[in-house]
Design a protein around this motif. Structure first.
Motif, PDB file in Angstrom:
ATOM      1  N   GLU A   1       1.970   4.074  -7.978  1.00  0.00           N
ATOM      2  CA  GLU A   1       3.092   5.012  -8.078  1.00  0.00           C
ATOM      3  C   GLU A   1       2.744   6.286  -7.324  1.00  0.00           C
ATOM      4  OE1 GLU A   1       6.417   7.329  -9.287  1.00  0.00           O
ATOM      5  OE2 GLU A   1       4.355   7.952  -9.069  1.00  0.00           O
ATOM      6  N   ILE A   2       3.679   6.769  -6.531  1.00  0.00           N
ATOM      7  CA  ILE A   2       3.334   7.957  -5.758  1.00  0.00           C
ATOM      8  C   ILE A   2       4.337   9.088  -5.943  1.00  0.00           C
ATOM      9  CG2 ILE A   2       4.533   7.344  -3.609  1.00  0.00           C
ATOM     10  CD1 ILE A   2       1.798   8.160  -2.255  1.00  0.00           C
ATOM     11  N   SER A   3       5.635   8.761  -6.067  1.00  0.00           N
ATOM     12  CA  SER A   3       6.611   9.836  -5.932  1.00  0.00           C
ATOM     13  C   SER A   3       6.667  10.736  -7.159  1.00  0.00           C
ATOM     14  CB  SER A   3       7.982   9.258  -5.615  1.00  0.00           C
ATOM     15  OG  SER A   3       8.324   8.287  -6.546  1.00  0.00           O
ATOM     16  N   ALA A   4       6.593  10.177  -8.361  1.00  0.00           N
ATOM     17  CA  ALA A   4       6.569  11.044  -9.548  1.00  0.00           C
ATOM     18  C   ALA A   4       5.211  11.743  -9.638  1.00  0.00           C
ATOM     19  CB  ALA A   4       6.841  10.232 -10.808  1.00  0.00           C
ATOM     20  N   THR A   5       4.176  11.028  -9.193  1.00  0.00           N
ATOM     21  CA  THR A   5       2.828  11.592  -9.273  1.00  0.00           C
ATOM     22  C   THR A   5       2.718  12.938  -8.573  1.00  0.00           C
ATOM     23  OG1 THR A   5       1.958   9.356  -9.261  1.00  0.00           O
ATOM     24  CG2 THR A   5       0.402  11.122  -8.787  1.00  0.00           C
TER      25      THR A   5
ATOM     26  N   THR B   1       6.597  20.559   1.722  1.00  0.00           N
ATOM     27  CA  THR B   1       7.154  21.868   1.372  1.00  0.00           C
ATOM     28  C   THR B   1       8.329  21.721   0.409  1.00  0.00           C
ATOM     29  OG1 THR B   1       6.602  22.496   3.616  1.00  0.00           O
ATOM     30  CG2 THR B   1       7.949  24.022   2.374  1.00  0.00           C
ATOM     31  N   GLY B   2       9.217  20.790   0.712  1.00  0.00           N
ATOM     32  CA  GLY B   2      10.400  20.599  -0.122  1.00  0.00           C
ATOM     33  C   GLY B   2      10.036  20.201  -1.535  1.00  0.00           C
ATOM     34  N   GLU B   3       9.102  19.251  -1.676  1.00  0.00           N
ATOM     35  CA  GLU B   3       8.689  18.806  -3.010  1.00  0.00           C
ATOM     36  C   GLU B   3       8.073  19.967  -3.784  1.00  0.00           C
ATOM     37  OE1 GLU B   3       7.508  16.820  -0.399  1.00  0.00           O
ATOM     38  OE2 GLU B   3       8.491  14.876  -0.712  1.00  0.00           O
ATOM     39  N   LEU B   4       7.219  20.734  -3.118  1.00  0.00           N
ATOM     40  CA  LEU B   4       6.535  21.814  -3.827  1.00  0.00           C
ATOM     41  C   LEU B   4       7.515  22.897  -4.269  1.00  0.00           C
ATOM     42  CD1 LEU B   4       3.330  22.051  -1.627  1.00  0.00           C
ATOM     43  CD2 LEU B   4       3.497  21.208  -3.971  1.00  0.00           C
ATOM     44  N   LEU B   5       8.462  23.222  -3.398  1.00  0.00           N
ATOM     45  CA  LEU B   5       9.439  24.242  -3.780  1.00  0.00           C
ATOM     46  C   LEU B   5      10.293  23.749  -4.948  1.00  0.00           C
ATOM     47  CD1 LEU B   5      10.393  25.463  -0.211  1.00  0.00           C
ATOM     48  CD2 LEU B   5       9.263  26.830  -1.966  1.00  0.00           C
TER      49      LEU B   5
ATOM     50  N   LEU C   1      16.434   3.696 -11.229  1.00  0.00           N
ATOM     51  CA  LEU C   1      17.452   4.114 -10.277  1.00  0.00           C
ATOM     52  C   LEU C   1      17.251   5.549  -9.808  1.00  0.00           C
ATOM     53  CD1 LEU C   1      20.458   2.881 -12.407  1.00  0.00           C
ATOM     54  CD2 LEU C   1      19.097   1.574 -10.814  1.00  0.00           C
ATOM     55  N   ILE C   2      16.468   6.303 -10.559  1.00  0.00           N
ATOM     56  CA  ILE C   2      16.291   7.705 -10.215  1.00  0.00           C
ATOM     57  C   ILE C   2      15.049   7.823  -9.348  1.00  0.00           C
ATOM     58  CG2 ILE C   2      15.910  10.000 -11.156  1.00  0.00           C
ATOM     59  CD1 ILE C   2      17.243   9.077 -13.703  1.00  0.00           C
ATOM     60  N   PRO C   3      15.148   8.500  -8.225  1.00  0.00           N
ATOM     61  CA  PRO C   3      13.953   8.668  -7.405  1.00  0.00           C
ATOM     62  C   PRO C   3      12.832   9.281  -8.238  1.00  0.00           C
ATOM     63  CG  PRO C   3      15.888   9.560  -6.294  1.00  0.00           C
ATOM     64  CD  PRO C   3      16.322   9.162  -7.667  1.00  0.00           C
ATOM     65  N   GLY C   4      11.606   8.802  -8.017  1.00  0.00           N
ATOM     66  CA  GLY C   4      10.487   9.260  -8.829  1.00  0.00           C
ATOM     67  C   GLY C   4      10.321  10.765  -8.845  1.00  0.00           C
ATOM     68  N   THR C   5      10.500  11.374  -7.689  1.00  0.00           N
ATOM     69  CA  THR C   5      10.355  12.824  -7.613  1.00  0.00           C
ATOM     70  C   THR C   5      11.375  13.518  -8.499  1.00  0.00           C
ATOM     71  OG1 THR C   5      11.253  12.252  -5.481  1.00  0.00           O
ATOM     72  CG2 THR C   5       9.288  13.578  -5.491  1.00  0.00           C
ATOM     73  N   VAL C   6      12.592  13.002  -8.482  1.00  0.00           N
ATOM     74  CA  VAL C   6      13.652  13.615  -9.272  1.00  0.00           C
ATOM     75  C   VAL C   6      13.358  13.422 -10.756  1.00  0.00           C
ATOM     76  CG1 VAL C   6      16.113  13.538  -9.751  1.00  0.00           C
ATOM     77  CG2 VAL C   6      15.298  13.250  -7.422  1.00  0.00           C
ATOM     78  N   LEU C   7      12.899  12.231 -11.099  1.00  0.00           N
ATOM     79  CA  LEU C   7      12.506  11.967 -12.481  1.00  0.00           C
ATOM     80  C   LEU C   7      11.420  12.954 -12.906  1.00  0.00           C
ATOM     81  CD1 LEU C   7      12.751   9.215 -14.557  1.00  0.00           C
ATOM     82  CD2 LEU C   7      10.332   9.364 -14.063  1.00  0.00           C
ATOM     83  N   GLY C   8      10.465  13.168 -12.012  1.00  0.00           N
ATOM     84  CA  GLY C   8       9.380  14.105 -12.287  1.00  0.00           C
ATOM     85  C   GLY C   8       9.904  15.500 -12.555  1.00  0.00           C
TER      86      GLY C   8
ATOM     87  N   PRO D   1       0.844  -1.172   0.000  1.00  0.00           N
ATOM     88  CA  PRO D   1       0.000   0.000   0.000  1.00  0.00           C
ATOM     89  C   PRO D   1       0.892   1.239   0.000  1.00  0.00           C
ATOM     90  CG  PRO D   1      -0.494  -1.432   1.863  1.00  0.00           C
ATOM     91  CD  PRO D   1       0.725  -1.960   1.206  1.00  0.00           C
ATOM     92  N   PRO D   2       0.715   2.135  -0.949  1.00  0.00           N
ATOM     93  CA  PRO D   2       1.616   3.274  -1.019  1.00  0.00           C
ATOM     94  C   PRO D   2       1.604   4.068   0.275  1.00  0.00           C
ATOM     95  CG  PRO D   2      -0.302   3.583  -2.428  1.00  0.00           C
ATOM     96  CD  PRO D   2      -0.323   2.181  -1.969  1.00  0.00           C
ATOM     97  N   PHE D   3       2.762   4.471   0.697  1.00  0.00           N
ATOM     98  CA  PHE D   3       2.973   5.335   1.836  1.00  0.00           C
ATOM     99  C   PHE D   3       2.621   4.695   3.172  1.00  0.00           C
ATOM    100  CE2 PHE D   3       2.753   8.924   4.641  1.00  0.00           C
ATOM    101  CZ  PHE D   3       3.844   9.656   4.213  1.00  0.00           C
TER     102      PHE D   3
END
Lengths: 682, 351, 330
Positions: free
Chosen positions: A616-620, C75-79, A520-527, A240-242
């Motif tokens: 998927e949560i981090s790129a989202t 906050t970090g993600e949004l910034l 390999l790239i964190p989803g947020t960074v990919l985003g 379950p995400p998160f």
């Protein structure tokens, strides 16, 4: 003529080119900034504290980077950069200082957008800004802005608010290797690398122990409820995400339910807990891939060993295990990658465990302005380490040829009574561990939550509010999920085929690596990379569903590729060559011969991709914009605050899981039935 | 066209000119040239790694030669992919599709050619009949023995009326007895259908038995091309001589029409005027003959092993100097018997 | 196969083009229409709906033609997202995050002199951020881990060796705005030597949430907390207790800001004015127990008045705090 023949007669080449270009756009172009910024740093900076009632300047030693400052006896500072004398700073009076250039050039200046000043002396530039601190209730009415009051030749006079901090920086980017040197020489970063490897090795080992043993038992012995176990493990493969990792803490943390019930002075929080929780996160993938490998072994090889006097144990270790290796290696590889790159578990299950993903993530996503160069350097190192693991895996598989022309169903034995009880008990315990997060979320969805704490009051309100306000998210998730899964299906199939069977020089290897990079790239960074290239014409995709689909597609492509790859390794290329010799063109021979033989791998690959995409949560959270708001974004927004009420999030999670499990159930049941029918008729 | 009509069948010759195939640094084929005639049973024979399979796959179009040309009936097919040629290919590991029945396996090539249902049915029956496997259409490959599977695989290749039949070690996965009966069957089919066949094997006995002509390969090169008798009796070099059949090699010197192996071991050379010098004498075991009395120009030794081969017996004879000879004959001797031998057929290879 | 792939790609790019074109047009048309109160506005917020909804619901009642699109994340993600989008920003307003975060990313925000700025206890001289709430960070103890007699009375005694071996959680000021406020505030009162000895007893968490939860879950005995959350936890009967140390309590401001070059600056300003209004702040105090940053709105009754507290704000820029903290936390 020759060239035309090559292209027209081999649609795989056309496909390879298309796939290569698409992946290059989505992976290389969008993520190149990581590589670039890992080799860049700012020219340098330092901060000076000024006096309220005097002219003195006080350097904050710790803040100096890229510059060297020497104080001379008369209170001046001599500023050097790489041994070049640049300026002297000389406090003249409260709120006033002189800056004199030493590089032979005269100084010019201009104000910048944020109330600061930029001075230039020839090629050298210096950004100056001031920071004034006043108490909470002090009205800062009489502030002196930063300004240049006098400039002649090599000297300018700067006026500022007395007592303010003056921040000097050279923002010109330098290309350098120093980020890597610093990263690898600071103990904090080296510890992070070490910890990441410890977590990876131990959790993969634990998962491998449970996964491979259980898979073997189920592949060899005819156990009642095998398909149920398989279905449950497949279900457990999506956490379950998160909320998943947090469930462990709720149960086994310092004051977790179980810890308190047993009166233990113990907590799961710490590195041991991280290893344990990740083990169960990656267990299902090891189990499933291993199980498939064991069941598709040619049983005559095993019987051959037994007939030569091999004990069952010897046969297992010397015949069956090595033969099942392609599947096992793929499973272990996925497990290693997941445990190496997992950000959520270490963040939730430890207070301060320093591992690479957390370090990098927090550096990128710092609320107070992180260090992009270090974050990127860390990412590059992660990509480097991961490609080492990938190379090892490729090397291992390429050295051996496992393709077996037969696909006989292995003989399954009836287990004895005691063995049966043993297997059942082990299964129950293992499934409980793998499924624990899911159960916790299910239960918590039916209770009222208040300020981040579950109460004991039963309610259906969480679901009611979900249906009332967030139902559109279900549609968004299904639409984007299915579209991206379809793309994964098409490209996963094709790319795996090119990698395994075509082996075009260079391109096949490049594709293989490109596929794995997003993993390999964190989803947020990919985003973030996606925003950087898709946020302006000609391809303006930000805020649309397309960008979500592309991100999902590229991020979860490895699951499809790897599954199809294992299936393809089991299909001898002679089968397709036979068709070609009879007059079938490549596309036809692929679809009529190979495709039906690897359909199981394709389905499990597409299913895995689908499950991963839907959760998927981090790129989202970096890419979504209403009205295209997937369910995971709703879950996330209802859990971000420490005081958030998880009720709605849990309910949404339960709905999401239900949406996944229902098709999953039918797919696995159908696929296995199909397989069994085929096998029996053979 | 009737399914069983053989006379209108197309057949082809294969001309191979200077084929070079490199896999990275490895030269699998080195400037190979061959002429395979129409309706000929041509065998590529050699130890594993000699390039014979690569050559066969190049003929089929599975491999694209690095350099050189391949012609079918003077038509350049070097760059043609397999599906554009009318070939039948039989794989070492049968390569039957496990998810299709025998019928479906055999019918596939005809379906690709959009033949009518009734034609396919008739033709599949004909092909299975050719290989002696009527009535197993509904079986799956897994349910059959290896020999049956390979025969289905041959039927699958024959059913499309190929111009040429290419066989890549088709019998090497089968047991000895089956190998012998199946190779006879393959040869009969090839004859009756008047097909050009290229057959790859490492088994010299197999090659000698069924081939019209044989090309012996080693290290990517063709060492000798010829009819089996020539290959057997007049090997082009020591490698061919050694690779084909049993052979005796004696090192020695040719002088005055005699071959001196060592002290007292001398053979009189007959037939033609032999050049003088250091040489290796090659003789098949059956071309040795016993002479009752030692007369000076013979090789003598004692039997150290006797192999019973049915009507023939093979003896291993120690002739001193760490040398042995093999001799095949119908006569009976005991281990330990002393014996004198002369040679009837031989070849000399000079250093 | 070819066809499928080709079709997919064509489909994707067509869709992309349609979306791209559609958005361009829409943007052009709406920019001219300036401040008429209709259209869609995008708000980025680290606050969950439990905090934003009460106020935004009122806004929606007032301006039914304005559609609010919320994007919630940390906050970090949004910034970071704002930074990546800065050439073509999607958001109009960033609501939430402390002032140091807004100042760290000042280039992303537009100066706007809201008429409400004068009513605040304090305002940004550059008018980039606008105060929303005042937040103190009292000590939080876990009552399961600590008896009443052992509660710390002062911040100073936390540096005492009896707390050693990681009994205290402290958010990393390099990663978290709250962490910065706490560390810099404590430096303000006791100096860096104190932080150095305090660190010997601390587990440094990579975010403030991790610090809060560590105390709540009893993983550590002591930490710091944003008081609104602490008050809610206490009220809910969790085993935690807030202690406003008599020697020092750190304080920060939570703010809202207009995104530079946002698509709807007119609406953005209207939303900021509304969020800063007395009405909205009254709701905030009542519904989410946050202290208002307005001078004319009384603090929530469950929190002690600021006048009774020994308050310390940050007094060094984050570059200095980061570098010094990094230096002693090795």
């Amino acid at each position: 003529m020759n060239f035309r023949w090559k292209l027209l007669n081999d649609p795989w080449k056309i496909f390879t080119i298309i796939a290569f270009l698409l992946l290059t756009l989505l992976v290389v172009v969008s993520q190149i900034w990581i590589g670039v910024s890992s080799f860049q740093r700012d020219g340098g900076s330092f901060t000076v504290r000024t006096e309220k009632g005097g002219p003195r300047l006080l350097l904050e030693e710790e803040t100096v980077s890229g510059f060297t400052l020497d104080s001379s006896c008369d209170g001046k500072y001599l500023v050097r950069q790489k041994k070049r004398m640049l300026y002297t700073l000389n406090g003249k009076a409260p709120g006033k200082m002189d800056i004199t250039s030493l590089n032979g050039e005269s100084i010019s200046f201009m104000p910048d957008d944020d109330g600061g000043v930029v001075i230039s002396a020839g090629p050298d530039q210096l950004w100056i800004s001031q920071k004034i601190f006043s108490g909470l209730f002090e009205k800062s009415s009489s502030q002196q802005d930063l300004e240049v009051v006098n400039a002649e030749g090599k000297n300018i006079t700067l006026q500022y608010n007395a007592g303010a901090f003056l921040l000097f920086s050279d923002r010109n980017k330098l290309f350098t290797l120093s980020n890597y040197l610093t990263f690898l020489s600071r103990s904090r970063y080296v510890t992070a690398i070490k910890n990441s490897f410890i977590v990876m090795v131990f959790s993969t080992a634990i998962a491998a122990f449970f996964g491979i043993s259980l898979a073997y038992l189920y592949a060899r012995f005819k156990m009642p409820g095998t398909s149920l176990v398989l279905t449950i493990v497949t279900m457990a493969s999506i956490s379950p995400p998160f909320l998943g990792a947090y469930a462990w803490r709720m149960l086994l943390g310092g004051s977790g339910l179980i810890t308190r019930f047993l009166g233990l002075n113990w907590t799961i929080v710490g590195m041991h807990g991280v290893i344990w929780v990740i083990s169960w996160l990656v267990f299902p993938i090891v189990f499933l891939l291993t199980y498939d490998s064991f069941t598709s072994l040619d049983h005559s090889l095993r019987e051959c060993s037994m007939s030569l006097g091999g004990t069952p144990r010897r046969t297992f270790f010397f015949i069956e295990l090595p033969l099942a290796m392609p599947g096992i290696i793929n499973g272990l590889y996925m497990a290693m990658m997941t445990s190496f790159t997992d950000f959520g578990t270490p963040y939730v299950i430890s207070l301060d465990l320093n591992v690479l993903p957390v370090l990098i993530y927090k550096e990128y996503m710092s609320e107070v302005g992180g260090n992009l160069s270090f974050a990127s350097t860390g990412s590059m190192l992660m990509i480097f380490f991961s490609s080492l693991i990938l190379t090892a895996q490729r090397f291992y598989l390429a050295r051996r040829s496992y393709a077996s022309i037969k696909s006989k169903q292995p003989s399954v034995r009836m287990p004895g009574r005691i063995r049966k009880i043993g297997i059942n008990a082990a299964t129950a315990v293992i499934l409980l561990f793998a499924f624990l997060p899911h159960l916790t979320v299910l239960i918590s969805a039916f209770f009222e939550w208040n300020v981040g704490v579950m109460t004991s009051r039963f309610t259906l309100g969480n679901f009611a509010s979900l249906f009332h306000s967030n139902l559109s998210s279900v549609g968004v998730t299904l639409f984007t999920g299915i579209t991206a899964t379809f793309m994964d299906f098409v490209f996963g199939l094709g790319i795996a085929y090119v990698i395994v069977k075509k082996r075009y020089p260079v391109v096949a290897n490049a594709l293989n690596l490109l596929v794995m990079v997003p993993y390999l790239i964190p989803g947020t960074v990919l985003g973030l990379g996606f925003i950087l290239i898709f946020n302006q014409p000609p391809i303006l995709l930000t805020g649309t569903w397309v960008i979500l689909v592309l991100a999902y597609f590229i991020r979860k492509l490895p699951y499809s590729v790897k599954s199809v790859e294992s299936a393809l390794y089991q299909v001898h290329s002679a089968l397709e060559e036979a068709a070609k010799s009879l007059g079938a063109k490549p596309a036809r021979s692929f679809f009529q011969i190979t495709f039906p033989l690897i359909i199981g791998g394709i389905i499990s690959g597409a299913t895995l991709s689908f499950l991963q995409i839907m959760t998927e949560i981090s790129a989202t959270i970096i890419l979504y914009r209403p009205p295209w708001k997937p369910m995971t974004a709703v879950i996330f927004e209802n859990t971000i605050d420490a005081g958030a009420d998880f009720g709605l999030a849990s309910a949404m999670t339960v709905l999401l899981m239900a949406l996944l499990y229902i098709p999953l159930y039918f797919v696995t049941i159908k696929a296995r039935k199909a397989k069994e029918v085929r096998i029996e008729s053979i | 066209m009737k399914a069983s009509d053989n006379n209108s069948r197309l057949t082809t010759s294969v001309t191979i000119r200077n084929i070079q195939k490199n896999f990275g640094k490895l030269e699998a084929l080195k400037q190979v040239s061959l002429d395979i005639r129409e309706r000929e049973f041509f065998t590529l024979l050699g130890p594993s790694g000699c390039g014979k399979t690569t050559l066969l796959r190049s003929i089929a179009g599975f491999e694209k030669p690095t350099d050189g040309k391949i012609f079918f009936n003077q038509k350049d097919v070097t760059d043609s992919p397999p599906w554009e040629k009318n070939i039948g290919f039989v794989f070492q590991n049968y390569a039957l599709w496990p998810n299709k029945t025998v019928y479906q396996n055999v019918a596939y090539g005809l379906e690709l050619r959009n033949k009518s249902g009734s034609f396919i049915k008739e033709k599949v029956a004909w092909a299975l009949d050719m290989v002696g496997l009527g009535g197993i259409e509904k079986k799956f490959p897994e349910e059959m023995s290896g020999g049956q599977q390979q025969r289905v695989s041959i039927a699958r290749a024959l059913v499309i009326d190929p111009e040429i039949l290419l066989l890549d070690e088709p019998l090497s996965n089968l047991d000895a007895k089956l190998r012998i009966s199946l190779r006879k069957q393959i040869r009969e089919i090839q004859r009756s259908l008047k097909l050009t066949a290229v057959y790859v094997t490492h088994d010299q006995e197999e090659a000698l038995e069924i081939s019209d002509r044989i090309a012996v390969m080693k290290g990517g090169e063709v060492l000798q091309v010829g009819v089996p008798e020539d290959i057997y009796n007049k090997p082009a070099d020591l490698f061919v001589a050694d690779f084909i059949g049993k052979a005796n090699f004696l090192k020695g010197e040719v002088r005055n029409g005699f071959f001196y192996h060592s002290e007292g071991q001398v053979l009189q050379l007959t037939g033609y005027e032999a050049r003088e010098g250091r040489a290796t004498l090659f003789a098949r075991p059956e071309s040795l003959e016993r002479i009752e009395k030692r007369e000076g120009d013979c090789i003598s030794g004692s039997i150290i092993h006797r192999y019973y081969l049915g009507n023939l017996k093979r003896y291993l004879i120690d002739i001193g100097n760490n040398s042995t000879l093999l001799w095949e004959t119908c006569a009976n001797f005991q281990e330990g018997d002393k014996i004198c031998l002369k040679v009837n057929n031989y070849e000399l290879y000079y250093a | 196969m070819k066809k499928i792939i080709f079709f997919t790609i064509v489909m994707l790019f067509t869709a992309a083009a349609i979306f791209a074109g559609g958005q361009e047009e829409k943007k052009g048309a709406e920019k001219d229409a300036s401040v008429s109160m209709n259209g869609a506005i995008t708000i980025y917020s680290p606050h969950g709906p439990e905090i934003t909804d009460p106020i935004l619901n009122l806004f929606k009642q007032r301006y039914p033609d304005v559609e609010i699109q919320m994007v919630s994340a940390g906050t970090g993600e949004l910034l970071s997202r704002l930074e990546a989008e800065k050439n073509n920003p999607a958001a109009d307003v960033m609501w939430g995050g402390d002032t140091v975060s807004f100042e760290s990313y000042a280039h992303l925000f537009a100066a706007y002199e809201s008429s409400e700025d004068v009513n605040m206890m304090k305002s940004d001289p550059a008018h980039k951020w606008h105060p929303f709430a005042v937040l103190c960070q009292p000590i939080l103890v876990n009552t399961n881990r600590l008896g009443q007699d052992d509660f710390p009375k002062t911040v100073k005694e936390l540096a005492d060796s009896k707390w050693k071996a990681g009994k205290i959680a402290l958010a990393d000021p390099n990663k978290s705005g709250t962490g910065y406020t706490i560390v810099s505030g404590l430096v303000n009162s006791y100096g860096w030597e104190f932080i150095e000895s305090l660190l010997g007893n601390c587990v440094v968490t990579p975010g403030s949430d991790a610090m809060f939860k560590a105390v709540k879950d009893g993983e550590v005995a002591v930490g710091f907390i944003n008081e609104d959350l602490g008050a809610k936890w206490e009220k809910e009967g969790l085993p935690v207790k807030m202690i406003y140390a008599r020697d020092a309590v750190t304080v920060q401001m939570d703010a809202v800001a207009l995104v530079n070059n946002g698509p709807e600056p007119g609406l953005g300003k209207a939303v900021i004015d509304f969020i800063c209004s007395r009405e909205a702040h009254t709701i905030a105090v009542e519904k989410i127990s946050r202290r208002s940053a307005r001078k004319d709105v009384a603090p929530p009754s469950i929190l002690p008045p600021l006048g009774e507290l020994e308050l310390f704000t940050a007094n060094e820029p984050r570059q200095v705090v980061n570098a010094k903290f990094e230096n002693i936390n090795k």
